[in-house]
Design an enzyme around this catalytic site. Structure first.
Site, PDB file in Angstrom:
ATOM      1  N   HIS A 234      82.395  85.290   9.637  1.00  0.00           N
ATOM      2  CA  HIS A 234      81.953  86.557   9.042  1.00  0.00           C
ATOM      3  C   HIS A 234      81.212  86.270   7.751  1.00  0.00           C
ATOM      4  CE1 HIS A 234      85.045  86.874   5.758  1.00  0.00           C
ATOM      5  NE2 HIS A 234      85.646  85.992   6.547  1.00  0.00           N
TER       6      HIS A 234
ATOM      7  N   SER B 163      87.524  82.509   9.942  1.00  0.00           N
ATOM      8  CA  SER B 163      87.002  82.601   8.582  1.00  0.00           C
ATOM      9  C   SER B 163      86.931  81.241   7.890  1.00  0.00           C
ATOM     10  CB  SER B 163      87.865  83.584   7.791  1.00  0.00           C
ATOM     11  OG  SER B 163      87.346  83.820   6.513  1.00  0.00           O
TER      12      SER B 163
END
Length: 239
Positions: free
Chosen positions: A175, A151
């Site tokens: 993501h 992330s």
């Protein structure tokens, strides 16, 4: 002859005496048992409490010793222009990391800085703050992905201004940020998602459909896939 009643049989008298004794002894036994139980609970509760306090004190001493060792080690690494990150990306970490980058850049604006990164993710804004700092410093910043770099960590990795390296067992997780739980949250997510899309278009070569629609989609990439999609520039073997 006097009209006197016969004395009770011996067995009946024994039963009467026994019943009276029980009426006295049972409450005494119960009272004794209660006192013993309370004493047992107080004694062992105190012991357990003391043991817990002792264990907590030992843990705090161990953490303090480890913290001092970590600080000493971090200082030595910083002297060698090396920074190791193994926690979540958060405001405290980003402050320390930004300050370290500024300090090292001031010391020598041409000598590379090595950042070794393993993180489960964190705050997107803090990751972009670190990326902006790397871009604003003259010294190139090499980022090495160790283990899981997820992330916000993947953003820092992709935004490195020097070498972008992952290793054989590195896992890069990226993501989007568009789950749309509610209108207010959706507007906030939409801003972050637009920043993420714009960033990866500039620093990587990800498929456009990865960031379409809702659902907060997550992608885990090994080092070869990360190289193919332009998140890193090389698969490392040695530092």
């Amino acid at each position: 002859m006097d009209n006197l009643s016969d004395p009770p049989p011996a067995s009946q008298s024994w039963i009467t005496q026994t019943g009276a004794g029980l009426l006295i002894s049972i409450p005494l036994f119960l009272l004794s048992a209660a006192v013993f139980t309370m004493g047992f609970i107080i004694y062992y509760t105190g012991s357990v409490s003391d043991e817990v306090d002792w264990q907590l004190a030992n843990d705090l001493l161990a953490d303090s010793a480890n913290s001092e060792q970590d600080e000493a080690l971090d200082e030595k690494l910083l002297e060698s222009r090396k920074i190791v990150i193994t926690t979540d990306v958060n405001p405290h970490l980003s402050k320390q990391l930004i300050a370290s980058l500024i300090l090292l850049n001031k010391q020598d604006p041409d000598k590379p800085i090595d950042l070794y990164l393993r993180t489960e993710g964190g705050w997107i804004s803090d990751a972009f703050a670190v990326v902006d700092t790397m871009n604003a410093t003259s010294a190139p910043v090499n980022v090495y992905a160790l283990g899981g770099t997820h992330s916000a960590g993947a953003i820092i990795l992709a935004g490195a201004t020097g070498r972008r390296v992952a290793f054989e067992h590195s896992v890069i997780m990226i993501h989007d940020n568009l789950s749309k739980p509610g209108q207010e949250e959706y507007n906030s997510d939409l801003v972050d998602n637009q920043r993420i899309i714009s960033f990866y278009r500039k620093h990587a070569k990800l498929p456009e459909d990865w960031f379409q629609g809702y659902g907060d989609k997550v992608y885990y990439l090994n080092s070869k896939q990360a190289l193919r999609y332009g998140i890193i520039d090389e698969i490392g073997e040695k530092f």
